[in-house]
Scaffold this active site. Structure first.
Site, mmCIF file in Angstrom:
data_model
loop_
_atom_site.group_PDB
_atom_site.id
_atom_site.type_symbol
_atom_site.label_atom_id
_atom_site.label_comp_id
_atom_site.label_asym_id
_atom_site.label_seq_id
_atom_site.Cartn_x
_atom_site.Cartn_y
_atom_site.Cartn_z
ATOM 1 N N HIS A 82 0.827 -1.212 0.000
ATOM 2 C CA HIS A 82 0.000 0.000 0.000
ATOM 3 C C HIS A 82 0.858 1.258 0.000
ATOM 4 O O HIS A 82 0.553 2.237 -0.711
ATOM 5 C CB HIS A 82 -0.929 -0.026 1.217
ATOM 6 C CG HIS A 82 -1.768 1.191 1.359
ATOM 7 N ND1 HIS A 82 -1.747 1.984 2.487
ATOM 8 C CD2 HIS A 82 -2.650 1.786 0.520
ATOM 9 C CE1 HIS A 82 -2.582 2.991 2.333
ATOM 10 N NE2 HIS A 82 -3.153 2.900 1.161
ATOM 11 N N GLU A 85 2.105 1.823 -3.434
ATOM 12 C CA GLU A 85 1.045 2.402 -4.277
ATOM 13 C C GLU A 85 1.058 3.927 -4.179
ATOM 14 O O GLU A 85 0.967 4.630 -5.193
ATOM 15 C CB GLU A 85 -0.312 1.846 -3.866
ATOM 16 C CG GLU A 85 -1.488 2.493 -4.576
ATOM 17 C CD GLU A 85 -2.662 2.741 -3.647
ATOM 18 O OE1 GLU A 85 -3.157 3.886 -3.620
ATOM 19 O OE2 GLU A 85 -3.083 1.803 -2.948
ATOM 20 N N HIS A 86 1.191 4.450 -2.969
ATOM 21 C CA HIS A 86 1.271 5.903 -2.793
ATOM 22 C C HIS A 86 2.520 6.467 -3.478
ATOM 23 O O HIS A 86 2.456 7.529 -4.105
ATOM 24 C CB HIS A 86 1.316 6.245 -1.303
ATOM 25 C CG HIS A 86 -0.022 6.237 -0.641
ATOM 26 N ND1 HIS A 86 -0.577 7.372 -0.084
ATOM 27 C CD2 HIS A 86 -0.924 5.242 -0.436
ATOM 28 C CE1 HIS A 86 -1.763 7.075 0.439
ATOM 29 N NE2 HIS A 86 -1.988 5.780 0.246
ATOM 30 N N GLU A 162 -3.857 7.898 7.319
ATOM 31 C CA GLU A 162 -4.933 7.087 6.736
ATOM 32 C C GLU A 162 -5.292 5.938 7.666
ATOM 33 O O GLU A 162 -6.467 5.639 7.879
ATOM 34 C CB GLU A 162 -4.486 6.560 5.372
ATOM 35 C CG GLU A 162 -5.553 5.784 4.623
ATOM 36 C CD GLU A 162 -5.096 5.356 3.243
ATOM 37 O OE1 GLU A 162 -5.688 4.396 2.710
ATOM 38 O OE2 GLU A 162 -4.156 5.958 2.702
#
Length: 473
Positions: A82, A85-86, A162
């Site tokens: 994840h 991905e950022h 997040e």
């Protein structure tokens, strides 16, 4: 944000808005409207390409799927897929941080990305005549992603925020996160996609770079393009931009078999919350192919069972638990994890009504499954859920984004490009006897993990968290 275990819900169940449903007595037996068939081929470097023409509007969707998700991480590095991905938005030798998104917006498009247990995906929806622009941008960052250590440190704080907002401040999300860790002993599905905070705290920029070099290889990726496109032109563009990326071997993956469970597992989680909550997770077989095998047949029958229980307004769980003056629950739901790269679960969940306990709801949920095991289901129930699925297949064609995502999801699972048609055909074959049979065989204590949220008093003066940094998605 839906909790992780609820993500196992069959996508086509989640995509059937009630306003689009036919009347209860309607029968839809014909096929979906004629569409151009998708095409699939591989580039010389091993990258898969899938093209689905749909010429009803001058728009196109370009998606890149990489068959790497949180299940490909190792202990101590949770959240890495994840975080990467950022970082894919943070630059290449020719594109600066944030410039990718600005360029797509300037084209009149929209874009984003997502990470799951099984894969990572990137997408753009743009006017069809700007397709080459996004192919050039996406192929560039897939092959030449780069950024400075300081950029990584800043974005890591975004990911932490997040996690705080979507998990740490959400009691049910925390419950599901911990339930996964209890349900699975070996499977990497036990780790949260967003990562444990301690792993995020210790993550380095080099960890993300190494993960990118390891998994972002052509043979581990697929390009899916749907919309108002010419397949031959797409072939030329994809070969021009993606075909030049050097081939590399996909790292070997080691199979991880979850050991047999012997006895019920229970966990409780206490947190400030307005209501208690209970969820039951049963280990069940998954659909591995469309061949008629006992495991595949049972996975399909379990999916039909979930729809009989909770596939429409007024289904069995709703009628039995949430209606009447002595109702047990404010809300209930059921879902079956039909397929995935890892083991799947059938979940039953509920919010106890005022004055009722999680244990009462747990017993009532199990009784509804036991009732199916004793009495079976009616032809009317089967026809209703099958009619809704067929209707959903038709309405789904209105969205080129949905078409692209389904094709990408099928590729991730190793299924053929006509997986949606084959799935509908196999679901239509499920009989009442099969549904009754699986209800009697997969819902014992040895397959079950129960999670209960015990609410603590909520501080009336507590204000919602305000993000210190912007959260991308």
């Amino acid at each position: 944000m839906k909790p992780p275990l609820r993500a196992v819900l069959l996508p086509l169940l989640a995509s059937l808005p009630l306003l689009l449903m036919p009347p209860a007595g309607a029968q839809i037996t014909g096929p979906a409207p004629a569409q151009e068939k998708p095409l699939e081929y591989k580039l010389a470097n091993g990258m898969t390409v899938i093209v689905k023409p749909d010429r009803r509007a001058p728009t196109a969707v370009h998606m890149l799927y990489v068959r790497v998700g949180s299940m490909d991480e190792v202990d101590g590095s949770s959240g890495l897929a994840h975080v990467l991905e950022h970082m894919m938005f943070k630059g290449t030798p020719t594109t600066g941080p944030g410039e990718f998104s600005r360029k797509v917006a300037a084209l009149g498009g929209r874009e984003n990305a997502f990470t799951t247990r099984d894969n990572t995906g990137y997408f753009q929806q743009i006017p069809a005549n700007r397709l080459e622009d996004v192919i050039r941008l996406e192929s560039d960052r897939f092959a030449r992603n780069q950024w400075a250590d300081d950029e990584f440190k800043r974005e890591l704080e975004v990911v932490k925020e997040e996690r705080r907002m979507r998990t740490d401040d959400n009691p049910r999300a925390q419950l599901y996160e911990q339930l996964s860790a209890v349900t699975y002993q070996v499977s990497p599905y036990r780790r949260p996609v967003v990562g444990w905070m301690s792993d995020l705290d210790s993550m380095t920029a080099q960890d993300a770079r190494d993960f990118w070099r390891r998994w972002y290889v052509p043979a581990n990726a697929a390009v899916i393009i749907a919309g108002d496109v010419d397949p031959q032109q797409v072939r030329r563009l994809v070969d021009k931009y993606y075909g030049s990326i050097p081939a590399r071997a996909v790292p070997a993956r080691k199979a991880q078999q979850e050991p047999q469970q012997n006895g019920i597992r229970r966990m409780e989680f206490k947190a400030p919350a307005d209501q208690s909550y209970v969820t039951l997770a049963f280990k069940v077989p998954q659909l591995r192919s469309f061949e008629k095998t006992p495991e595949n047949d049972d996975a399909l029958a379990l999916t039909v069972l979930s729809a009989v229980l909770d596939g429409y307004e007024g289904a069995r769980l709703d009628r039995a638990l949430t209606q009447g003056p002595d109702r047990l629950a404010d809300s209930v739901d059921a879902g079956n994890g039909l397929w995935g790269r890892g083991p799947q679960l059938f979940t039953l969940s509920g919010v106890p009504a005022p004055g009722k306990t999680p244990e009462q709801v747990e017993a009532a949920l199990r009784e509804q499954v036991a009732r199916v095991a004793r009495e079976g289901v009616t032809d009317a129930e089967l026809n209703r859920v099958k009619t809704r699925w067929i209707a959903g297949e038709i309405y789904k064609l209105d969205s080129v984004m949905n078409q692209a995502r389904e094709l990408g999801s099928a590729w991730v699972q190793g299924l053929p490009i006509d997986a949606d048609e084959r799935l509908m055909a196999r679901l239509r074959e499920v009989t009442a006897d099969q549904v009754k049979s699986v209800a009697g065989r997969y819902f014992g204590d040895d397959q079950l993990t129960v999670g209960i949220l015990r609410p603590l008093p909520v501080d009336p003066n507590r204000k919602p968290r305000q993000p210190a940094v912007p959260v991308r998605h």
